[in-house]
Design an enzyme around this catalytic site. Structure first.
Site, short mmCIF file in Angstrom:
data_model
loop_
_atom_site.label_atom_id
_atom_site.label_comp_id
_atom_site.label_asym_id
_atom_site.label_seq_id
_atom_site.Cartn_x
_atom_site.Cartn_y
_atom_site.Cartn_z
N CYS A 108 0.88 -1.18 0.00
CA CYS A 108 0.00 0.00 0.00
C CYS A 108 0.91 1.22 0.00
O CYS A 108 2.08 1.12 -0.39
CB CYS A 108 -0.99 -0.03 1.17
SG CYS A 108 -0.27 0.11 2.82
C1 RB5 Z 1 -3.78 5.43 0.78
O1 RB5 Z 1 -5.06 4.86 0.81
C2 RB5 Z 1 -2.99 5.00 2.00
O2 RB5 Z 1 -3.68 5.33 3.16
C3 RB5 Z 1 -2.72 3.51 2.01
O3 RB5 Z 1 -2.19 3.10 0.80
C4 RB5 Z 1 -1.74 3.03 3.05
O4 RB5 Z 1 -0.57 3.79 3.04
C5 RB5 Z 1 -2.25 2.82 4.40
O5 RB5 Z 1 -1.55 2.34 5.30
#
Ligand code: RB5
Length: 150
Positions: free
Chosen positions: A65
């Site tokens: 993420c």
């Molecule tokens: C973006 O949605 C961001 O919040 C996600 O990718 C991540 O970094 C969360 O931990």
């Protein structure tokens, strides 16, 4: 070793590059692309992948993420899944050797793709080393049963 990978909207290109790299290395890897069929964010994406590790469909997972943190937090909610976020190769190696983790997470907004490939390789080439870590890993699994019934 059956591998699985997924990511949220912050990491599509990063994930594609890691997937292609591991495929080229000969790994049996599945890209779940959960968010392409389910309107959702990283909590559901991570939970979905973690359930497939927990039930034995896959041996190891890679979640990406923005930071690698949200997906790790959610994957760790699923019994039998132990996930850690890595941004260096030493930690990635120890994640398997010392912690016996089955999921690695990375942040597409934190590290470059080439480092991500090296980190994935370091994790996947490493196995649990036993020894002094055995007692600690056993204790993690014992404590997990206090709130998670697997
Ligand atoms: C973006 O949605 C961001 O919040 C996600 O990718 C991540 O970094 C969360 O931990």
């Amino acid at each position: 070793m059956k591998l699985v990978i997924d990511c949220d909207d912050a990491a599509f290109d990063f994930k594609d590059a890691i997937y292609a790299h591991l495929k080229e290395e000969g790994y049996d890897i599945t890209d779940l692309k959960y968010s392409s069929t389910h309107e959702c964010d990283y909590p559901d994406i991570a939970f979905n992948l973690a359930e497939k590790i927990s039930d034995g469909t896959y041996d190891r997972g890679i979640l990406i993420c923005g930071t690698g943190l949200g997906v790790a937090m959610m994957a760790n909610k699923v019994p039998g899944v132990f996930a850690g976020t890595c941004s260096d190769c030493f930690a990635a190696e120890r994640l398997a050797k010392s912690n016996d983790a089955n999921v690695i997470t990375m942040g597409a907004r934190c590290i470059g793709v080439e480092l991500g490939k090296m980190i994935a390789d370091a994790f996947l080439k490493s196995e649990f080393g036993g020894g002094g870590s055995t007692r600690k890993v056993k204790r993690m699994r014992e404590l997990e049963t206090k709130y998670c019934h697997h």
